[in-house]
Enzyme design. Structure first.
Site: not given
Length: 309
Positions: A135, A137, A285, A300
């Site tokens: 995917h 983000d 990723h 993150r």
């Protein structure tokens, strides 16, 4: 192995399923056409693959970046798509300060926050993980993130790697007739499919008005390098606008497969304190979920992006 046939013989007729991934040479081009391959002079850089992924040495992410270092890191990010920094152990404030060198930061209210509300925390053990699919983000936003900085605070004794795929390489290797079909095509992205499998539906309902479905190009152009890149992903892309549903589903399945090609990928094995910084415009990723019942804690910070074109 060579095939031996007698004079006048013919190889039997066969048929493979259409639209598959088949063996053969693949174009692996790291740089945009005309972009020179220049050395890096302000830090060390060790490539981890031919087109994506490099480990950076000699940069301390817990300290402010000199402008020249920031500029050279930006070039490395554009050229290698994901950069790795070993043993940094930044605080949340230092992690945010590093990411802030690339623009305004954004938060995702659908994710849990860490001690700092501007930092998303992924605290995983035996609970299901929804990051173990290829995917990009937040493509459900009108302006998906430019990039993200991920810090591993706690790592399991084994497993828990993360993989990235270069979606410019994926586009480069599409057949010419497929590139022609996709020219100008747009697809719908929606947060619901990516979250509804693992999040109570009543928690998602309040966000429907805030994050309505959006359209993005199936093939976007990188705003800095000019590279053409596939911009659809399994988590959030639901259909190609104006296509018959069966035709759209078949094309999207084929395009989703492209991230699975190992020649386009890099795989990183984490140690506590490591940091990764990736270009979310150019990559997908996959967080490998193979470490249960052990714990893995990552934090993150995301950098706000532009509208894909």
């Amino acid at each position: 192995m060579s095939l031996i046939t007698s004079p006048g013989s013919a190889l039997r007729a066969t048929r493979l399923p259409p639209d598959g991934l088949y063996e053969g040479a693949r174009e692996l081009r790291r740089l945009a056409p005309g972009r020179p391959d220049r050395p890096y002079t302000l830090f060390g850089l060790v490539p981890l693959g031919p087109v994506i992924g490099a480990e950076i040495g000699g940069v301390d992410l817990t300290r402010p970046l000199a402008p020249a270092v920031r500029e050279e890191l930006d070039r490395a990010l554009l050229e290698w798509k994901v950069l790795f920094f070993r043993g940094q152990h930044p605080s949340s404030a230092q992690q945010r300060a590093f990411a802030g060198n690339w623009g305004e930061l954004e938060t995702n209210p659908l994710l849990a926050a860490g001690d700092d509300p501007e930092v998303a925390r992924f605290d995983r053990s035996s609970a299901p993980s929804f990051e173990n699919v290829w995917h990009t983000d937040v493509t459900f936003r009108e302006r998906p993130a430019l990039g993200a900085v991920l810090h591993l605070r706690e790592v399991p004794p084994y497993g828990g790697d993360t993989m990235w795929a270069d979606m410019a390489a994926a586009y480069d290797n599409l057949a010419p007739e497929m590139k022609e079909r996709l020219e100008g095509a747009r697809a719908v992205h929606d947060f619901v499919p990516g979250f509804a499998r693992f999040t109570p539906h009543e928690r998602l309902v309040p966000f429907q008005d805030r994050f309505p479905p959006v359209e993005h190009p199936v093939v976007r152009t990188h705003p800095v390098t000019g590279r053409r890149m596939l911009f659809v992903n399994t988590s959030f892309t639901t259909r190609i606008v104006g296509w018959d549903r069966d035709e759209s589903d078949r094309m999207l399945r084929l395009l989703f497969q492209q991230a699975h090609v190992p020649e386009y990928q890099v795989r990183f094995t984490w140690r506590a304190g490591d940091v990764a910084f990736w270009d979310n415009r150019a990559t997908q990723h996959y967080a490998v979920n193979d470490y249960a019942p052990h714990r893995r804690v990552a934090e993150r910070v995301a950098v706000a992006g532009d509208r894909p074109r």
